[in-house]
Design a protein around this motif. Structure first.
Motif, PDB file in Angstrom:
ATOM      1  N   MET A   1       0.831  -1.200   0.000  1.00  0.00           N
ATOM      2  CA  MET A   1       0.000   0.000   0.000  1.00  0.00           C
ATOM      3  C   MET A   1       0.869   1.255   0.000  1.00  0.00           C
ATOM      4  N   GLY A   2       1.964   1.223   0.747  1.00  0.00           N
ATOM      5  CA  GLY A   2       2.885   2.357   0.754  1.00  0.00           C
ATOM      6  C   GLY A   2       3.348   2.686  -0.652  1.00  0.00           C
ATOM      7  N   SER A   3       3.686   1.644  -1.418  1.00  0.00           N
ATOM      8  CA  SER A   3       4.110   1.860  -2.809  1.00  0.00           C
ATOM      9  C   SER A   3       3.005   2.527  -3.610  1.00  0.00           C
ATOM     10  N   ALA A   4       1.764   2.087  -3.404  1.00  0.00           N
ATOM     11  CA  ALA A   4       0.635   2.679  -4.126  1.00  0.00           C
ATOM     12  C   ALA A   4       0.419   4.138  -3.725  1.00  0.00           C
ATOM     13  N   TRP A   5       0.779   4.493  -2.501  1.00  0.00           N
ATOM     14  CA  TRP A   5       0.600   5.860  -1.998  1.00  0.00           C
ATOM     15  C   TRP A   5       1.818   6.741  -2.251  1.00  0.00           C
ATOM     16  N   GLY A   6       2.824   6.202  -2.924  1.00  0.00           N
ATOM     17  CA  GLY A   6       4.011   6.995  -3.222  1.00  0.00           C
ATOM     18  C   GLY A   6       5.050   6.980  -2.115  1.00  0.00           C
ATOM     19  N   VAL A   7       4.971   5.973  -1.243  1.00  0.00           N
ATOM     20  CA  VAL A   7       5.939   5.828  -0.152  1.00  0.00           C
ATOM     21  C   VAL A   7       6.756   4.570  -0.438  1.00  0.00           C
ATOM     22  N   ASN A   8       8.041   4.637  -0.208  1.00  0.00           N
ATOM     23  CA  ASN A   8       8.909   3.493  -0.405  1.00  0.00           C
ATOM     24  C   ASN A   8       8.382   2.288   0.376  1.00  0.00           C
TER      25      ASN A   8
END
Length: 184
Positions: free
Chosen positions: A20-27
C-alpha cells in the motif's frame, strides 16, 4: 521480536502495508518499517528492524528518518542502552492528521503557489487561450478551497471528526437545498 513475523496475520499486515505504501508513493521499506513499529508492543532499535524485515541497515536508517519527518515515528531512549529505539504513533487519527499535514506541505502548498503564479502570469498575457486560462484558474480555486477546508477541519476535536466521518453522505441533510436524498 522475530515472533511477530511468525504470526501469519502480522506478517501479512506488514507485507500489505508495504504494498500500500508503494501505491501511496511511499517506499515499500519505509511502509514496512512503519507497520512493524505500529504492531510492536515496545520500542525497537534499528538492528532489530533490520533483522526482522531483512532490510539493509542503510534502508532502515533512511526509512526511520523519513517516518520521523512525518511525525508518525519517534525516537525513544531505553535506560542502560545507548542505542536509539523507535516507536510508532498508534492513535490512528493522529497518524492520519500528521500524514495529511505533511502531504499538504510537500504536495499541495507548492502546487497552489505555482498555480497562483501561473494565474497572475496569465492575466498579463492576452495570447493565452481562454480554456487554458479558465482551467488553471479553476484548478487554483479548487486546490485553494480544498486547503482552506482542510485548515478548518484539522482543528476540530477528534470526537467531532469521528461523528462527521460517520455521517458520510448524510451530511447533505444539514446543507440548505441538499435535502439529503440526492445521489452523487
Amino acid at each position: 521480536m522475530a515472533d511477530l513475523m511468525d504470526i501469519p496475520e502480522a506478517r501479512a499486515f506488514i507485507l500489505h502495508w508495504g504494498e500500500m505504501g508503494s501505491a501511496w508513493g511511499v517506499n515499500r521499506s519505509v511502509a514496512q518499517i512503519h507497520a512493524l513499529l505500529y504492531l510492536s508492543d515496545g520500542p525497537l532499535h534499528a538492528e532489530e528492524i533490520t533483522e526482522v524485515l531483512g532490510l539493509a541497515r542503510s534502508n532502515v536508517s533512511t526509512g526511520l528518518k523519513e517516518l520521523q519527518s512525518y511525525g508518525i515515528v519517534r525516537r525513544v531512549h531505553i535506560e542502560g542502552d545507548r542505542r536509539d529505539h523507535f516507536v510508532a504513533e498508534t492513535d490512528l487519527w493522529e497518524v492520519l492528521m500528521r500524514l495529511a499535514e505533511e502531504r499538504k506541505k510537500r504536495e499541495l502548498d507548492p502546487t497552489i503557489r505555482l498555480l497562483g503564479e501561473l494565474s497572475d502570469s496569465i492575466k498579463a498575457r492576452g495570447e493565452v487561450p481562454p480554456h487554458v486560462r479558465e482551467r488553471i484558474g479553476r484548478m487554483h480555486e479548487f486546490i485553494g478551497t480544498l486547503t482552506g477546508w482542510y485548515a478548518d477541519v484539522r482543528h476540530l476535536p477528534k470526537p467531532t471528526l469521528v461523528r462527521l466521518m460517520k455521517l458520510g453522505r448524510g451530511i447533505a441533510r444539514f446543507l440548505p437545498g441538499m435535502g439529503g436524498g440526492e445521489k452523487s
